[in-house]
Write a protein that holds these residues in place. Structure first.
Motif, PDB file in Angstrom:
ATOM      1  N   MET A   1     -35.418  49.597-103.871  1.00 46.40           N
ATOM      2  CA  MET A   1     -34.012  49.963-103.993  1.00 46.40           C
ATOM      3  C   MET A   1     -33.317  49.697-102.663  1.00 46.40           C
ATOM      4  O   MET A   1     -33.921  49.813-101.623  1.00 46.40           O
ATOM      5  N   HIS A   2     -32.078  49.356-102.727  1.00 44.01           N
ATOM      6  CA  HIS A   2     -31.288  49.044-101.542  1.00 44.01           C
ATOM      7  C   HIS A   2     -30.818  50.330-100.859  1.00 44.01           C
ATOM      8  O   HIS A   2     -30.986  51.413-101.381  1.00 44.01           O
ATOM      9  N   GLY A   3     -30.168  50.191 -99.727  1.00 43.65           N
ATOM     10  CA  GLY A   3     -29.732  51.339 -98.948  1.00 43.65           C
ATOM     11  C   GLY A   3     -28.316  51.788 -99.254  1.00 43.65           C
ATOM     12  O   GLY A   3     -27.771  51.547-100.334  1.00 43.65           O
ATOM     13  N   ASP A   4     -27.709  52.433 -98.259  1.00 36.14           N
ATOM     14  CA  ASP A   4     -26.387  53.025 -98.406  1.00 36.14           C
ATOM     15  C   ASP A   4     -25.315  51.988 -98.734  1.00 36.14           C
ATOM     16  O   ASP A   4     -24.376  52.274 -99.458  1.00 36.14           O
ATOM     17  N   TYR A   5     -25.451  50.794 -98.195  1.00 29.60           N
ATOM     18  CA  TYR A   5     -24.511  49.708 -98.511  1.00 29.60           C
ATOM     19  C   TYR A   5     -24.422  49.525-100.027  1.00 29.60           C
ATOM     20  O   TYR A   5     -23.346  49.460-100.598  1.00 29.60           O
ATOM     21  N   GLU A   6     -25.577  49.437-100.667  1.00 29.56           N
ATOM     22  CA  GLU A   6     -25.612  49.225-102.114  1.00 29.56           C
ATOM     23  C   GLU A   6     -25.084  50.440-102.865  1.00 29.56           C
ATOM     24  O   GLU A   6     -24.419  50.303-103.891  1.00 29.56           O
ATOM     25  N   ALA A   7     -25.348  51.625-102.364  1.00 33.66           N
ATOM     26  CA  ALA A   7     -24.825  52.832-103.014  1.00 33.66           C
ATOM     27  C   ALA A   7     -23.301  52.809-103.011  1.00 33.66           C
ATOM     28  O   ALA A   7     -22.666  53.031-104.050  1.00 33.66           O
ATOM     29  N   GLN A   8     -22.705  52.533-101.866  1.00 33.98           N
ATOM     30  CA  GLN A   8     -21.243  52.486-101.775  1.00 33.98           C
ATOM     31  C   GLN A   8     -20.671  51.379-102.657  1.00 33.98           C
ATOM     32  O   GLN A   8     -19.672  51.564-103.345  1.00 33.98           O
ATOM     33  N   ARG A   9     -21.311  50.218-102.643  1.00 38.08           N
ATOM     34  CA  ARG A   9     -20.853  49.097-103.461  1.00 38.08           C
ATOM     35  C   ARG A   9     -20.950  49.441-104.948  1.00 38.08           C
ATOM     36  O   ARG A   9     -20.047  49.193-105.725  1.00 38.08           O
ATOM     37  N   HIS A  10     -22.080  50.047-105.309  1.00 41.81           N
ATOM     38  CA  HIS A  10     -22.298  50.400-106.716  1.00 41.81           C
ATOM     39  C   HIS A  10     -21.281  51.438-107.196  1.00 41.81           C
ATOM     40  O   HIS A  10     -20.818  51.380-108.332  1.00 41.81           O
ATOM     41  N   TRP A  11     -20.946  52.387-106.337  1.00 46.07           N
ATOM     42  CA  TRP A  11     -19.940  53.380-106.731  1.00 46.07           C
ATOM     43  C   TRP A  11     -18.584  52.730-106.980  1.00 46.07           C
ATOM     44  O   TRP A  11     -17.855  53.121-107.888  1.00 46.07           O
ATOM     45  N   MET A  12     -18.247  51.721-106.179  1.00 48.96           N
ATOM     46  CA  MET A  12     -17.002  50.985-106.439  1.00 48.96           C
ATOM     47  C   MET A  12     -17.092  50.264-107.783  1.00 48.96           C
ATOM     48  O   MET A  12     -16.127  50.220-108.541  1.00 48.96           O
ATOM     49  N   GLU A  13     -18.254  49.702-108.064  1.00 52.01           N
ATOM     50  CA  GLU A  13     -18.470  49.001-109.342  1.00 52.01           C
ATOM     51  C   GLU A  13     -18.299  49.951-110.521  1.00 52.01           C
ATOM     52  O   GLU A  13     -17.582  49.655-111.477  1.00 52.01           O
ATOM     53  N   ILE A  14     -18.951  51.100-110.455  1.00 56.46           N
ATOM     54  CA  ILE A  14     -18.904  52.079-111.552  1.00 56.46           C
ATOM     55  C   ILE A  14     -17.488  52.606-111.766  1.00 56.46           C
ATOM     56  O   ILE A  14     -17.006  52.673-112.887  1.00 56.46           O
ATOM     57  N   THR A  15     -16.821  52.966-110.685  1.00 55.94           N
ATOM     58  CA  THR A  15     -15.496  53.590-110.832  1.00 55.94           C
ATOM     59  C   THR A  15     -14.439  52.596-111.301  1.00 55.94           C
ATOM     60  O   THR A  15     -13.457  53.015-111.922  1.00 55.94           O
ATOM     61  N   THR A  16     -14.614  51.323-111.021  1.00 50.57           N
ATOM     62  CA  THR A  16     -13.620  50.346-111.484  1.00 50.57           C
ATOM     63  C   THR A  16     -13.950  49.789-112.865  1.00 50.57           C
ATOM     64  O   THR A  16     -13.047  49.378-113.581  1.00 50.57           O
ATOM     65  N   ALA A  17     -15.234  49.791-113.237  1.00 47.69           N
ATOM     66  CA  ALA A  17     -15.627  49.184-114.508  1.00 47.69           C
ATOM     67  C   ALA A  17     -15.690  50.164-115.670  1.00 47.69           C
ATOM     68  O   ALA A  17     -15.580  49.760-116.822  1.00 47.69           O
ATOM     69  N   LEU A  18     -15.873  51.425-115.377  1.00 46.72           N
ATOM     70  CA  LEU A  18     -16.037  52.413-116.450  1.00 46.72           C
ATOM     71  C   LEU A  18     -14.863  53.383-116.488  1.00 46.72           C
ATOM     72  O   LEU A  18     -14.257  53.673-115.452  1.00 46.72           O
ATOM     73  N   PRO A  19     -14.579  53.928-117.662  1.00 48.81           N
ATOM     74  CA  PRO A  19     -13.537  54.961-117.731  1.00 48.81           C
ATOM     75  C   PRO A  19     -13.977  56.226-116.992  1.00 48.81           C
ATOM     76  O   PRO A  19     -15.168  56.498-116.851  1.00 48.81           O
ATOM     77  N   LEU A  20     -13.014  56.979-116.550  1.00 49.28           N
ATOM     78  CA  LEU A  20     -13.255  58.186-115.757  1.00 49.28           C
ATOM     79  C   LEU A  20     -14.286  59.127-116.387  1.00 49.28           C
ATOM     80  O   LEU A  20     -15.158  59.639-115.696  1.00 49.28           O
TER      81      LEU A  20
END
Length: 121
Positions: free
Chosen positions: A1-20
């Motif tokens: 698994m990747h580090g904090d960089y990937e966590a922050q990136r993934h959170w941007m992905e989830i919040t923009t791609a999925l409904p609240l």
């Protein structure tokens, strides 16, 4: 698994791609075991804002399912810039405000400001 960089990136992905209502729910599009969004909603909204900026400038950074683990020069530049800009618009004004408020009526020196800004961590 990747580090904090990937966590922050993934959170941007989830919040923009999925409904609240799906941000904190485990599912096909949101595997909570892979850097699931586990911070309070204010942090999620912050990720959403940066995710919207990423969609405009570096859409490959937040593509659902396709961007997992992406680390190009362009995406790294965006992520690093987002940190610097976030510091400039949140922490530094707050630190300056505190300094001037705390030293109101007293002599505020550049040393006080320097110590607060650069040795806060």
């Amino acid at each position: 698994m990747h580090g904090d960089y990937e966590a922050q990136r993934h959170w941007m992905e989830i919040t923009t791609a999925l409904p609240l209502h799906l941000w904190y729910v485990n599912g096909t599009d949101n595997d909570l075991m892979y850097w699931g969004l586990d911070y309070p909603p204010l942090t999620a909204y912050f990720s959403w804002i940066w995710g919207k900026v990423a969609q405009a400038f570096v859409p490959s950074l937040v593509e659902l399912h396709k961007s997992r683990g992406i680390e190009t020069a362009e995406t790294k530049l965006f992520m690093r810039s987002s940190v610097i800009i976030s510091e400039l618009i949140t922490y530094i004004p707050a630190a300056l405000f505190f300094t001037f408020l705390y030293y109101n009526g007293r002599r505020t020196t550049l040393l006080h400001i320097f110590l607060l800004l650069f040795f806060a961590y």
